[in-house]
Write a protein that holds these residues in place. Sequence first.
Motif, PDB file in Angstrom:
ATOM      1  N   ASP A  21       0.828  -1.209   0.000  1.00 43.27           N
ATOM      2  CA  ASP A  21       0.000   0.000   0.000  1.00 43.27           C
ATOM      3  C   ASP A  21       0.861   1.258   0.000  1.00 43.27           C
ATOM      4  OD1 ASP A  21      -2.400  -1.339  -0.094  1.00 43.27           O
ATOM      5  OD2 ASP A  21      -2.687  -1.327   2.072  1.00 43.27           O
ATOM      6  N   ARG A  22       1.885   1.262   0.844  1.00 41.64           N
ATOM      7  CA  ARG A  22       2.773   2.431   0.938  1.00 41.64           C
ATOM      8  C   ARG A  22       4.215   1.982   0.826  1.00 41.64           C
ATOM      9  NH1 ARG A  22      -1.220   2.610   4.224  1.00 41.64           N
ATOM     10  NH2 ARG A  22      -0.138   1.610   5.943  1.00 41.64           N
ATOM     11  N   VAL A  23       5.009   2.784   0.121  1.00 40.73           N
ATOM     12  CA  VAL A  23       6.420   2.465  -0.089  1.00 40.73           C
ATOM     13  C   VAL A  23       7.251   3.706   0.196  1.00 40.73           C
ATOM     14  CG1 VAL A  23       8.151   1.825  -1.817  1.00 40.73           C
ATOM     15  CG2 VAL A  23       5.926   0.695  -1.827  1.00 40.73           C
ATOM     16  N   GLY A  24       8.346   3.529   0.920  1.00 43.55           N
ATOM     17  CA  GLY A  24       9.321   4.597   1.126  1.00 43.55           C
ATOM     18  C   GLY A  24      10.563   4.289   0.306  1.00 43.55           C
ATOM     19  N   VAL A  25      11.047   5.269  -0.429  1.00 47.39           N
ATOM     20  CA  VAL A  25      12.210   5.084  -1.296  1.00 47.39           C
ATOM     21  C   VAL A  25      13.261   6.122  -0.931  1.00 47.39           C
ATOM     22  CG1 VAL A  25      13.037   5.088  -3.679  1.00 47.39           C
ATOM     23  CG2 VAL A  25      10.755   4.241  -3.171  1.00 47.39           C
ATOM     24  N   ARG A  26      14.476   5.658  -0.689  1.00 49.01           N
ATOM     25  CA  ARG A  26      15.592   6.572  -0.399  1.00 49.01           C
ATOM     26  C   ARG A  26      16.191   7.018  -1.725  1.00 49.01           C
ATOM     27  NH1 ARG A  26      21.165   5.962   0.258  1.00 49.01           N
ATOM     28  NH2 ARG A  26      22.070   7.607   1.533  1.00 49.01           N
ATOM     29  N   LEU A  27      16.103   8.308  -1.996  1.00 53.07           N
ATOM     30  CA  LEU A  27      16.607   8.862  -3.250  1.00 53.07           C
ATOM     31  C   LEU A  27      17.963   9.530  -3.047  1.00 53.07           C
ATOM     32  CD1 LEU A  27      13.398  10.577  -4.673  1.00 53.07           C
ATOM     33  CD2 LEU A  27      14.355   8.363  -5.326  1.00 53.07           C
ATOM     34  N   GLU A  28      18.885   9.202  -3.910  1.00 51.40           N
ATOM     35  CA  GLU A  28      20.168   9.903  -3.960  1.00 51.40           C
ATOM     36  C   GLU A  28      19.971  11.187  -4.771  1.00 51.40           C
ATOM     37  OE1 GLU A  28      22.925   8.879  -2.467  1.00 51.40           O
ATOM     38  OE2 GLU A  28      22.157   6.932  -1.825  1.00 51.40           O
TER      39      GLU A  28
END
Length: 63
Positions: A21-28
């Motif tokens: 349902d929810r996703v956290g993505v670490r962006l460079e």
Amino acid sequence: MEQEQLVLGMTCHQAKGREWDRVGVRLEQSDAAALRKGLDSSDEAHRALYVALTRARRSTLAV
């Protein structure tokens, strides 16, 4: 007593084909720059970023 829920941590390759349902993505910084310019499907890093960003059914959060 409220039961604790684990948060899965995985690479975009491990997540391929799965959804949440929810996703956290670490962006460079380079990821954010690529998103501003537009992703190139011939670039492997851009394809991996696309996979990571499309795993959410409802919302994606940059962390």
